[in-house]
Design an enzyme around this catalytic site. Structure first.
Site, PDB file in Angstrom:
ATOM      1  N   SER A 171      34.498  35.410  37.106  1.00 25.38           N
ATOM      2  CA  SER A 171      34.881  36.398  35.601  1.00 25.38           C
ATOM      3  C   SER A 171      35.782  35.158  35.097  1.00 25.38           C
ATOM      4  O   SER A 171      36.769  34.605  35.779  1.00 25.38           O
ATOM      5  CB  SER A 171      35.633  37.385  36.179  1.00 25.38           C
ATOM      6  OG  SER A 171      35.444  38.608  35.262  1.00 25.38           O
ATOM      7  N   PRO A 172      35.899  35.414  33.606  1.00 26.31           N
ATOM      8  CA  PRO A 172      36.773  34.418  32.855  1.00 26.31           C
ATOM      9  C   PRO A 172      38.421  34.771  33.367  1.00 26.31           C
ATOM     10  O   PRO A 172      38.472  36.044  33.383  1.00 26.31           O
ATOM     11  CB  PRO A 172      36.464  34.863  31.709  1.00 26.31           C
ATOM     12  CG  PRO A 172      35.559  36.053  31.526  1.00 26.31           C
ATOM     13  CD  PRO A 172      34.902  36.011  32.936  1.00 26.31           C
ATOM     14  N   CYS A 186      42.214  33.910  31.924  1.00 26.84           N
ATOM     15  CA  CYS A 186      43.199  33.190  30.986  1.00 26.84           C
ATOM     16  C   CYS A 186      43.907  32.524  32.110  1.00 26.84           C
ATOM     17  O   CYS A 186      44.530  32.997  33.008  1.00 26.84           O
ATOM     18  CB  CYS A 186      44.008  34.039  30.171  1.00 26.84           C
ATOM     19  SG  CYS A 186      43.017  34.477  28.928  1.00 26.84           S
ATOM     20  N   ALA A 242      38.842  33.025  28.281  1.00 26.07           N
ATOM     21  CA  ALA A 242      38.827  33.294  26.917  1.00 26.07           C
ATOM     22  C   ALA A 242      39.397  32.038  26.197  1.00 26.07           C
ATOM     23  O   ALA A 242      40.182  31.754  26.258  1.00 26.07           O
ATOM     24  CB  ALA A 242      39.666  34.499  26.435  1.00 26.07           C
ATOM     25  N   GLN A 279      33.626  31.686  27.696  1.00 23.61           N
ATOM     26  CA  GLN A 279      33.763  32.995  26.848  1.00 23.61           C
ATOM     27  C   GLN A 279      34.702  32.540  25.662  1.00 23.61           C
ATOM     28  O   GLN A 279      35.653  32.002  25.508  1.00 23.61           O
ATOM     29  CB  GLN A 279      34.812  34.062  27.798  1.00 23.61           C
ATOM     30  CG  GLN A 279      34.918  35.126  27.011  1.00 23.61           C
ATOM     31  CD  GLN A 279      35.856  36.251  27.930  1.00 23.61           C
ATOM     32  OE1 GLN A 279      36.858  35.861  28.064  1.00 23.61           O
ATOM     33  NE2 GLN A 279      35.283  37.303  28.346  1.00 23.61           N
ATOM     34  N   TYR A 293      40.655  43.220  22.091  1.00 24.53           N
ATOM     35  CA  TYR A 293      40.615  41.872  21.157  1.00 24.53           C
ATOM     36  C   TYR A 293      40.049  42.151  20.060  1.00 24.53           C
ATOM     37  O   TYR A 293      39.631  43.588  19.673  1.00 24.53           O
ATOM     38  CB  TYR A 293      40.301  40.712  21.987  1.00 24.53           C
ATOM     39  CG  TYR A 293      41.241  40.367  23.050  1.00 24.53           C
ATOM     40  CD1 TYR A 293      42.673  40.127  22.862  1.00 24.53           C
ATOM     41  CD2 TYR A 293      40.994  40.485  24.591  1.00 24.53           C
ATOM     42  CE1 TYR A 293      43.505  39.822  24.067  1.00 24.53           C
ATOM     43  CE2 TYR A 293      41.662  40.299  25.653  1.00 24.53           C
ATOM     44  CZ  TYR A 293      42.637  39.917  25.448  1.00 24.53           C
ATOM     45  OH  TYR A 293      43.703  40.085  26.413  1.00 24.53           O
ATOM     46  N   ARG A 306      30.756  40.210  26.696  1.00 26.22           N
ATOM     47  CA  ARG A 306      31.727  41.142  27.448  1.00 26.22           C
ATOM     48  C   ARG A 306      31.734  42.289  26.536  1.00 26.22           C
ATOM     49  O   ARG A 306      32.545  42.129  25.693  1.00 26.22           O
ATOM     50  CB  ARG A 306      32.730  40.363  28.233  1.00 26.22           C
ATOM     51  CG  ARG A 306      33.632  41.378  28.947  1.00 26.22           C
ATOM     52  CD  ARG A 306      34.669  40.646  29.946  1.00 26.22           C
ATOM     53  NE  ARG A 306      34.021  40.543  31.136  1.00 26.22           N
ATOM     54  CZ  ARG A 306      35.015  40.159  32.066  1.00 26.22           C
ATOM     55  NH1 ARG A 306      36.081  40.202  31.941  1.00 26.22           N
ATOM     56  NH2 ARG A 306      34.533  40.031  33.433  1.00 26.22           N
ATOM     57  N   LEU A 364      37.256  45.602  40.401  1.00 26.06           N
ATOM     58  CA  LEU A 364      37.665  45.709  41.620  1.00 26.06           C
ATOM     59  C   LEU A 364      36.508  45.789  42.695  1.00 26.06           C
ATOM     60  O   LEU A 364      36.224  46.615  43.488  1.00 26.06           O
ATOM     61  CB  LEU A 364      38.231  47.161  41.852  1.00 26.06           C
ATOM     62  CG  LEU A 364      39.635  47.177  41.327  1.00 26.06           C
ATOM     63  CD1 LEU A 364      40.473  48.546  41.340  1.00 26.06           C
ATOM     64  CD2 LEU A 364      40.570  46.339  42.409  1.00 26.06           C
ATOM     65  N   ARG A 414      40.264  38.256  40.538  1.00 28.62           N
ATOM     66  CA  ARG A 414      41.254  38.081  41.493  1.00 28.62           C
ATOM     67  C   ARG A 414      40.932  37.418  42.871  1.00 28.62           C
ATOM     68  O   ARG A 414      41.387  36.779  43.289  1.00 28.62           O
ATOM     69  CB  ARG A 414      42.059  39.292  41.505  1.00 28.62           C
ATOM     70  CG  ARG A 414      42.851  39.493  40.146  1.00 28.62           C
ATOM     71  CD  ARG A 414      43.369  40.844  39.924  1.00 28.62           C
ATOM     72  NE  ARG A 414      42.354  41.826  40.225  1.00 28.62           N
ATOM     73  CZ  ARG A 414      42.437  43.045  39.860  1.00 28.62           C
ATOM     74  NH1 ARG A 414      43.856  43.741  39.827  1.00 28.62           N
ATOM     75  NH2 ARG A 414      41.673  44.139  39.780  1.00 28.62           N
TER      76      ARG A 414
HETATM   77  C1  LIG Z   1      44.788  35.888  35.533  1.00 30.98           C
HETATM   78  C2  LIG Z   1      43.683  36.862  34.812  1.00 30.98           C
HETATM   79  C3  LIG Z   1      43.266  36.393  33.572  1.00 30.98           C
HETATM   80  C4  LIG Z   1      42.291  37.064  33.015  1.00 30.98           C
HETATM   81  N1  LIG Z   1      41.541  36.456  31.764  1.00 30.98           N
HETATM   82  C5  LIG Z   1      40.493  37.184  31.247  1.00 30.98           C
HETATM   83  C6  LIG Z   1      39.710  36.667  30.256  1.00 30.98           C
HETATM   84  O1  LIG Z   1      40.188  35.297  29.960  1.00 30.98           O
HETATM   85  N2  LIG Z   1      38.578  37.089  29.584  1.00 30.98           N
HETATM   86  C7  LIG Z   1      38.294  38.402  30.270  1.00 30.98           C
HETATM   87  O2  LIG Z   1      37.358  38.712  29.661  1.00 30.98           O
HETATM   88  N3  LIG Z   1      38.849  38.904  31.330  1.00 30.98           N
HETATM   89  C8  LIG Z   1      39.969  38.198  31.856  1.00 30.98           C
HETATM   90  N4  LIG Z   1      40.679  38.898  33.015  1.00 30.98           N
HETATM   91  C9  LIG Z   1      40.092  40.086  33.628  1.00 30.98           C
HETATM   92  C10 LIG Z   1      39.007  39.568  34.620  1.00 30.98           C
HETATM   93  O3  LIG Z   1      38.025  38.800  34.035  1.00 30.98           O
HETATM   94  C11 LIG Z   1      38.365  40.910  35.468  1.00 30.98           C
HETATM   95  O4  LIG Z   1      37.511  41.372  34.401  1.00 30.98           O
HETATM   96  C12 LIG Z   1      39.363  41.999  36.189  1.00 30.98           C
HETATM   97  O5  LIG Z   1      40.348  40.865  36.641  1.00 30.98           O
HETATM   98  C13 LIG Z   1      38.832  42.664  36.755  1.00 30.98           C
HETATM   99  O6  LIG Z   1      38.114  41.912  38.014  1.00 30.98           O
HETATM  100  P1  LIG Z   1      38.843  41.722  39.329  1.00 30.98           P
HETATM  101  O7  LIG Z   1      39.045  43.076  39.861  1.00 30.98           O
HETATM  102  O8  LIG Z   1      37.702  40.951  40.188  1.00 30.98           O
HETATM  103  O9  LIG Z   1      40.047  41.027  39.507  1.00 30.98           O
HETATM  104  C14 LIG Z   1      41.899  38.333  33.678  1.00 30.98           C
HETATM  105  C15 LIG Z   1      42.201  38.551  34.920  1.00 30.98           C
HETATM  106  C16 LIG Z   1      43.198  37.939  35.421  1.00 30.98           C
HETATM  107  C17 LIG Z   1      43.447  38.525  36.916  1.00 30.98           C
END
Ligand SMILES: Cc1cc2nc3c(=O)[nH]c(=O)nc-3n(C[C@H](O)[C@H](O)[C@H](O)COP(=O)(O)O)c2cc1C
Length: 366
Positions: free
Chosen positions: A23-24, A26, A58, A101, A183, A231, A302, A325
């Site tokens: 997943s993207p 930042c 992003a 993204q 956003y 997304r 999750l 994560r």
């Molecule tokens: C450090 C960090 C940076 C993130 N940056 C972005 C992002 O740039 N673009 C986006 O769509 N979601 C972003 N997210 C959300 C994740 O892509 C994801 O949707 C969210 O963490 C839930 O997934 P997970 O439970 O597997 O962590 C970010 C999440 C984390 C932890």
């Protein structure tokens, strides 16, 4: 055992080795939008994670559309050069394909990095004016955005197209438009943040008008064989906000604009909204989007365990699963999931000795 998670998948002209997507995320580590050595290390690590596709964080289409001073951008030649260097190296050294993204922060811009507090930039920290569908701040103590004009819309639309062209020149395998997490685009879609009285507010059709214009313009610039997706939010998790029914309608509209895939995420439209905390909370919404809109669908949120990801794909609830994560925690998550599910993944030559034979008795003696 045949694993659904490790079965190949085709998105437009892109063959993905499995259904796992990083997943993207930042990194807040860019220099005026340009990738740095941190990105080389971070994306290089994920290039050999076992995921078929890594979606770069992003990446903002204009300087004032960044979230923080450390956010990645593709609004200048310097930005393009820096990211091209990173991606070229990742492709040489890694097994994954790379997506990007493209984003605009809207009213969530001009913010501190998370480790600096994550709130709005204070005077003295070089804050900048933000803009959004309506002049409503993201939350208490956030900047009041100015209202986006039709001139702004035309400029931002062209900025998305220009950044998409830069991404194509860099050689990205897929492009994703960020239309979630509060956003600029999501801010137009949601009735919580869009109170406009013109053709861009009111009905869902009106609220989608600008995001759909952007999607169409980018599609016209991106060849058909390169997958283009978005997304979106599956739910605003608030009374009066976007619902899973809306998510289906949004996915249908984006499909009509020529998009190839949808990633269903949720939340983030206002500072005081909290997402559910149960595993796979977006999966039932993704399942509806996939079934009712008939478009390749990814889900996120999750999803942590290999068996959980396997079940989602095997049950037809999503075509692809993205995880954020858990890849930071375990950058070889894909390798370990393959072992758990009796499948295999591509590994670089240098790491072949850590392949499945590592676990066989003969390898232990070698
Ligand atoms: C450090 C960090 C940076 C993130 N940056 C972005 C992002 O740039 N673009 C986006 O769509 N979601 C972003 N997210 C959300 C994740 O892509 C994801 O949707 C969210 O963490 C839930 O997934 P997970 O439970 O597997 O962590 C970010 C999440 C984390 C932890």
């Amino acid at each position: 055992m045949t694993s659904a998670l490790f079965s190949p998948f085709r998105l437009a002209g892109l063959e993905l080795a499995n259904r796992i997507v990083v997943s993207p995320m930042c990194q807040y580590s860019a220099d005026d939008g340009s990738a740095t050595d941190w990105h080389m290390m971070h994306l290089g690590m994920l290039a050999n994670s076992g995921a078929a596709l890594v979606v770069v964080e992003a990446t903002h289409v204009e300087r004032s559309g960044r979230i923080t001073h450390g956010c990645l951008g593709l609004y200048s030649d310097d930005n393009e050069l820096a990211l091209a260097r990173v991606i070229a190296q990742c492709r040489r050294a890694g097994t994954a394909r790379f997506g990007i993204q493209l984003a605009h922060s809207g009213r969530k811009g001009s913010a501190e990095r998370p480790w600096e507090g994550g709130g709005a930039l204070k005077a003295g920290a070089d804050p900048w004016p933000t803009m959004a569908a309506s002049a409503i701040p993201f939350g208490d103590n956030w900047h009041v955005p100015r209202v986006v004009t039709e001139e702004d819309m035309a400029r931002v639309r062209e900025a998305f197209v220009s950044s998409a062209k830069r991404a194509l020149r860099i050689g990205f395998d897929a492009i994703e438009l960020h239309m979630a997490h509060g956003y600029l685009m999501h801010g137009f879609m949601s009735p919580i943040s869009n109170k406009r009285a013109d053709a861009f507010g009111g009905s869902l059709e009106n609220r989608l008008r600008f995001p759909i214009e952007v999607a169409r313009a980018v599609r016209a610039a991106v060849p058909k064989d390169i997958p283009l997706g978005a997304r979106i939010t599956g739910s605003d998790w608030r009374e009066g906000g976007l619902t899973p029914d809306d998510a289906v309608a949004i996915a249908k509209a984006l499909k009509g604009a020529g998009l190839d895939f949808i990633c269903v995420s949720s939340g983030g439209v206002a500072a005081d909204i909290r997402n559910p905390s149960e595993p796979g909370y977006n999966v039932p919404i993704a399942e509806r989007v996939r079934r009712e809109a008939g478009i390749a669908t990814r889900t996120v949120g999750l999803i942590v365990k290999p068996e959980q990801a396997e079940q989602i794909v095997a049950d037809g609830k999503a075509d692809m699963v993205s995880m954020a994560r858990c890849f930071l925690d375990d950058p070889h998550w894909g390798w370990h999931a393959a072992k758990a599910l009796g499948a295999d993944v591509a590994r670089p030559r240098q790491y072949l000795r850590a392949g499945p034979t590592l676990w066989a008795p003969a390898a232990a003696k070698a």
